[in-house]
Design an enzyme around this catalytic site. Structure first.
Site, mmCIF file in Angstrom:
data_model
loop_
_atom_site.group_PDB
_atom_site.id
_atom_site.type_symbol
_atom_site.label_atom_id
_atom_site.label_comp_id
_atom_site.label_asym_id
_atom_site.label_seq_id
_atom_site.Cartn_x
_atom_site.Cartn_y
_atom_site.Cartn_z
ATOM 1 N N ALA A 170 79.757 -46.145 22.061
ATOM 2 C CA ALA A 170 80.992 -46.802 21.647
ATOM 3 C C ALA A 170 81.661 -47.576 22.764
ATOM 4 O O ALA A 170 82.535 -48.408 22.507
ATOM 5 C CB ALA A 170 81.963 -45.754 21.100
ATOM 6 N N GLY A 211 76.387 -50.119 26.440
ATOM 7 C CA GLY A 211 75.017 -50.078 25.938
ATOM 8 C C GLY A 211 74.046 -50.338 27.062
ATOM 9 O O GLY A 211 74.399 -50.881 28.113
ATOM 10 N N HIS A 247 70.817 -42.071 15.018
ATOM 11 C CA HIS A 247 72.105 -41.515 15.420
ATOM 12 C C HIS A 247 71.900 -40.967 16.823
ATOM 13 O O HIS A 247 71.065 -40.089 17.042
ATOM 14 C CB HIS A 247 72.538 -40.400 14.463
ATOM 15 C CG HIS A 247 73.881 -39.828 14.784
ATOM 16 N ND1 HIS A 247 74.369 -38.706 14.165
ATOM 17 C CD2 HIS A 247 74.836 -40.214 15.662
ATOM 18 C CE1 HIS A 247 75.572 -38.425 14.644
ATOM 19 N NE2 HIS A 247 75.865 -39.332 15.560
ATOM 20 N N ASP A 248 72.651 -41.475 17.785
ATOM 21 C CA ASP A 248 72.369 -41.144 19.183
ATOM 22 C C ASP A 248 72.347 -39.642 19.442
ATOM 23 O O ASP A 248 71.576 -39.160 20.281
ATOM 24 C CB ASP A 248 73.340 -41.853 20.127
ATOM 25 C CG ASP A 248 74.802 -41.710 19.754
ATOM 26 O OD1 ASP A 248 75.141 -40.863 18.901
ATOM 27 O OD2 ASP A 248 75.622 -42.461 20.322
ATOM 28 N N THR A 302 81.700 -39.666 24.968
ATOM 29 C CA THR A 302 82.967 -40.091 24.374
ATOM 30 C C THR A 302 83.464 -39.041 23.397
ATOM 31 O O THR A 302 84.643 -38.694 23.363
ATOM 32 C CB THR A 302 82.778 -41.439 23.651
ATOM 33 O OG1 THR A 302 82.336 -42.411 24.597
ATOM 34 C CG2 THR A 302 84.071 -41.898 23.019
ATOM 35 N N ASN A 314 81.997 -32.018 15.248
ATOM 36 C CA ASN A 314 82.308 -33.209 16.030
ATOM 37 C C ASN A 314 83.680 -33.010 16.651
ATOM 38 O O ASN A 314 84.682 -32.970 15.949
ATOM 39 C CB ASN A 314 82.293 -34.435 15.109
ATOM 40 C CG ASN A 314 82.321 -35.738 15.870
ATOM 41 O OD1 ASN A 314 82.537 -35.760 17.071
ATOM 42 N ND2 ASN A 314 82.119 -36.830 15.158
ATOM 43 N N GLY A 366 76.466 -37.665 29.425
ATOM 44 C CA GLY A 366 77.285 -37.943 30.592
ATOM 45 C C GLY A 366 78.090 -36.752 31.070
ATOM 46 O O GLY A 366 78.307 -36.576 32.276
#
Length: 488
Positions: free
Chosen positions: A20, A23, A245-246, A272, A309, A419
């Site tokens: 989001a 990239g 879907h990542d 994120t 989520n 991350g």
């Protein structure tokens, strides 16, 4: 399976991995000692205001994809390599509308736009939430695709393509919907693994609004001639469906022990957002699961990503953006070190509160949320950072405990990928509050999962998820955090 993937050295694959906020296009070289990743192109991503709404500048995004593929082709050619295929993963739920001529009707809306809020109640009048969950197993989020679609005024002659499928379509001319992402729409049957066509009918949507399903490892098609020419790749270069879907790609690359059945670890895909949950063989569609707002999304090889989520490091990155605008630009490592030096037991927030979804002055919004709990959070970056870290870690612990109870599983280890696996404070706090060993890494789990599914489709790797994960574990630096009771 013996826990070891059979590999053929020399497989080279291009992964388009878009989040989001940014990239990348990455070259993945697969060998017996693991997967080597080389980022050949990075580019920013983010919402823009167009016609009063928050949208993605998809035209610019696709131009960056083409630029990245050109860089991949050039890099591979210099090394005397041939790119076997291309795989694409992005965030979920958002889509573009394409007409019969293949033209994008408008720039796609972002899930951060508030338009779908007003559609929730009308959808629930037609489809009871309990019925929706019993079929789809999908966590309620006001921006789920089903609610976004309910705001559309005229879909005649248009087809909806989820963002990674839209990219694949523009590369190949083939319209398909990859299954892991389809499972995030609210229109997918979690048991049957097919579209829930009765829901389309109930909402007045055409049953062919989305293209037919495609599974990870199947091929969309070869590059269109003009695309192949533009990026410098052979015309027979294939675009292969991965876990588009990542999070599906990231979970496929969780380096869990290969001799386990995949049901004794929890994972946190930390970026994120935070995707926190278990990998299961079957969905959990109970009323208790619905009330706990857990989701059952498709994973690679037909697995179920049973997760919640949660809010994520968006909270911190937005704070950093605000502080930078005010002239305060500390290194992240220094900020986390200062936060770690603060005593435990400070104020916390609910990182899942929709109040935090939209951008704009996140530090003050966090302090306001703390005030509403009757506590006080000083206007200090270290204190605000510690509040975010404590709130996320405690949210992770609650979510894992809930998942264990609802799925009747017992978790021995927590894997943090993405991350957030580099955030030592967050990983240590997570170990402390869960009381479980935390294994952090790989950072590039999404790209690894993307590449490995392509490699297996090409025959460069064999085996199931256990074998793919063993390859990840063998080639990735991992850090282990043990619980420190004195920090609780």
């Amino acid at each position: 399976m013996n826990g070891h993937a059979s590999t053929v050295d020399g497989g080279v694959f291009a992964a388009v991995d878009i989040g989001a906020s940014s990239g990348r296009v990455i070259l993945g070289r697969v060998g017996s000692d693991g997967v080597q990743l080389e980022v050949v192109h990075r580019f920013p991503n983010g919402v823009v205001e167009i016609d009063g709404g928050l949208r993605w500048d998809f035209d610019a995004l696709f131009a960056e994809v083409l630029e990245g593929l050109r860089a991949a082709a050039t890099t591979a050619a210099v090394q005397g390599e041939r790119i076997a295929s291309i795989g694409i993963d992005t965030w979920a739920v958002d889509y573009g509308l394409v007409n019969a001529a293949g033209e994008l009707a408008a720039q796609p809306f972002s899930y951060r736009d508030d338009r779908s809020r007003a559609a929730v109640e009308p959808v629930h009048r037609k489809l009871d939430p309990a019925r929706l969950y019993a079929t789809t197993g999908l966590q309620f989020l006001q921006f789920n695709t089903i609610y976004q679609l309910a705001t559309e005024k005229n879909l005649d002659g248009l087809q909806a393509l989820l963002i990674p499928d839209l990219i694949a379509f523009l590369l190949t001319g083939v319209r398909r919907t990859e299954a892991t992402n389809a499972s995030t729409t609210g229109l997918f049957d979690a048991v049957a693994g097919e579209w829930a066509t009765e829901f389309f009918a109930a909402l007045g949507l055409r049953k062919d609004l989305f293209p037919p399903l495609i599974q990870p490892g199947e091929t969309f098609g070869a590059l269109l001639p003009d695309v192949a020419s533009a990026v410098g790749l052979p015309r027979d270069t294939k675009v292969v469906a991965v876990g588009s879907h990542d999070t599906a790609s990231a979970v496929a690359a969780v380096p869990a022990a290969a001799d386990k059945d995949g049901e004794d670890f929890a994972y946190i895909s930390s970026g994120t957002w935070s995707l926190v949950g278990l990998e299961l063989k079957h969905p959990v569609l109970t009323e208790a699961s619905r009330e706990a707002n857990f989701t059952n999304e498709r994973g690679v090889d037909g697995t179920i990503r049973y997760l919640r989520n949660m809010g994520g490091l968006w909270l911190l990155s937005e704070c950093q953006r605000t502080w930078a605008a005010e002239g305060f630009r500390p290194e992240l490592s220094a900020l986390l070190q200062a936060a770690a030096a603060l005593p435990p037991g400070g104020p916390q927030i609910n990182p899942d509160d929709p109040y935090f979804i939209a951008p704009d002055n996140m530090p003050e919004r966090i302090r306001a949320a703390v005030r509403r709990t009757g506590d006080v959070l000083i206007d200090d970056p270290a204190a605000i950072t510690r509040c975010i870290m404590d709130s996320l870690a405690n949210g992770y612990a609650r979510t894992i405990r809930d998942a264990e109870k609802l799925a009747d599983r017992s978790v021995e280890v927590v894997h943090v990928v993405g991350g957030g696996s580099q955030n030592q404070l967050l990983c240590q706090l997570t170990a402390d509050v869960t009381g479980r060993k935390v294994v952090a890494g790989p950072v590039e789990a999404t790209a690894l999962g993307n590449v490995l599914v392509q490699a297996r489709a090409a025959g460069a790797v064999t085996g199931g998820l256990a074998e793919l994960r063993a390859l990840v574990a063998a080639g990735s630096p991992l850090q282990v955090f043990a619980p420190q009771l004195t920090r609780l």
